[in-house]
Enzyme design. Structure first.
Site, mmCIF file in Angstrom:
data_model
loop_
_atom_site.group_PDB
_atom_site.id
_atom_site.type_symbol
_atom_site.label_atom_id
_atom_site.label_comp_id
_atom_site.label_asym_id
_atom_site.label_seq_id
_atom_site.Cartn_x
_atom_site.Cartn_y
_atom_site.Cartn_z
ATOM 1 N N ASP A 8 41.472 43.447 38.050
ATOM 2 C CA ASP A 8 42.077 42.747 36.663
ATOM 3 C C ASP A 8 43.217 43.761 35.903
ATOM 4 O OD1 ASP A 8 40.172 45.581 36.890
ATOM 5 O OD2 ASP A 8 39.980 45.405 34.316
ATOM 6 N N GLU B 242 38.095 46.751 35.872
ATOM 7 C CA GLU B 242 38.316 48.416 35.267
ATOM 8 C C GLU B 242 38.949 48.893 33.977
ATOM 9 O OE1 GLU B 242 40.863 52.447 35.128
ATOM 10 O OE2 GLU B 242 41.080 50.367 34.813
#
Length: 376
Positions: free
Chosen positions: A79, A140
């Site tokens: 991400d 994350e």
């Protein structure tokens, strides 16, 4: 040893794929196919369902030909932060940047691409290796929610490396902080600000006095705190009766983390009570700190690999968390490696082209070092 043109092209391709937090489906599907093409057994967990995303963590397993070798974990996250849509990477004078209006996304696609290139390299060149587990995490950013909600029954590694640190290849992170998120709601009393201000209790003033009395920023070499957001008030002619504040505290020392979080909470509660208001406080532990000794097996292997790759190894502590915080909590000794990214989370983010290649070389050398580390 590595294919530089292939690695650069793959990084650019990955950067162009939109992958905001909790919306990693497109890049995950592409990475699953890449990993399967490397004869890896690929699975996906249900972390996405747990966090409201559209994708889980991606696991890939490559059996080795050295059964005595420890199982190696290589990990990075899929991400990216905002503004991270429609990114156009640009290479100029050996430096990779975005076109200017977005982040670059080297955080953390400059971690993913070297892992893929290293896996191709060891297969193409017939380099002996032990079993390798690759995990590409979701979410994350914003609290390590992918690794927090990972399916722990799928974890098989004995030690590992997360490619996700600011700094040049060769940087090895031995210590990282834990983090608490503190949500504060201050409830005062509304009144007309012109006709009867004395009848009101301003939640904004309560918040201001509490914040002014807190020590924020760097507390000491291993502890920080920050007031992140404040929302409240309805109009200038109304004494504000409600304010919501989000804060954080971090420390590489768990005792300091707990003490300073408690201090922040008590400050808001006390300031509110002194003015006749109420402070409601909610604390969430996002992740715990970790410390790996420089003399540990995983640290020594990292230094050995760096030397073999002609890279200078440096050991440091960091002020940021990563998925390694959770891997260490799950009893997988895990270090974070510098990948060359600079100024992440900004539109000035960049990575030097040579650092991308160094990262891939380092991963190859890590695989080789781990493969023979427990040879009788």
């Amino acid at each position: 040893m590595i294919n530089r043109e292939r690695l650069l092209a793959e990084l650019f391709e990955l950067i162009k794929i939109d992958s905001p937090t909790r919306n990693e489906r497109q890049i995950a599907d592409i990475l699953k196919k890449r990993l399967e093409s490397l004869d890896m057994v690929v699975t996906e967990d249900q972390a996405g369902m747990a966090i409201g995303g559209n994708c889980g963590n991606i696991f890939a397993y490559l059996p080795g030909n050295l059964p005595q070798a420890p199982i190696l974990l290589l990990s990075a996250h899929m991400d990216t932060v905002d503004p991270g849509l429609n990114i156009e990477p640009v290479l100029k004078d050996g430096r990779i940047t975005s076109a200017g209006s977005t982040i670059l996304g080297a955080d953390d696609k400059a971690g993913i691409a070297p892992i893929l290139e290293a896996l191709r390299t060891i297969q193409e060149q017939g380099i002996p290796h032990g079993d390798i587990q690759v995990i590409f995490n979701v979410a994350e950013e914003g609290g390590l929610n992918g690794s927090k909600n990972i399916d722990k029954t799928l974890l098989r590694a004995d030690l590992g490396f997360v490619l996700d640190a600011v700094g040049q290849p060769g940087l090895i992170i031995l210590e990282a902080p834990g983090q608490d998120r503190i949500n504060v709601t201050i409830k005062g009393k509304a009144s007309h600000a012109g006709a009867s201000p004395e009848d009101g209790i301003s939640a904004i003033v309560v918040a201001a006095k509490a914040i002014a009395s807190l020590q924020t920023g760097r507390i000491d070499e291993e502890t920080t705190s920050n007031i992140g957001t404040i929302q409240g008030g309805r109009a200038t002619n109304i004494v504000a009766d409600r304010v919501e504040i989000t804060c954080e505290s971090r420390s590489r020392n768990i005792g300091k983390l707990e003490r300073y979080t408690t201090e922040m909470c008590e400050t808001f509660i006390k300031s509110a009570a002194e003015m006749g208001a109420v402070a409601e406080v909610e604390v969430t532990r996002l992740y715990d700190p970790f410390t790996i000794m420089k003399e540990s097996e995983v640290a020594l292997l990292a230094a050995q690999a760096a030397q073999s790759a002609n890279i200078i190894a440096t050991f440091e502590a960091t002020g940021g968390g990563s998925d390694a915080n959770y891997y260490n909590r799950y009893d997988i000794p895990c270090l974070v490696l510098g990948i060359g990214m600079q100024k992440p989370h900004t539109t000035d983010e960049f990575i030097e082209e040579e650092d991308l290649y160094k990262s891939a070389k380092l991963v190859v050398e890590i695989i080789k070092a781990v493969a023979v580390s427990r040879t009788p």
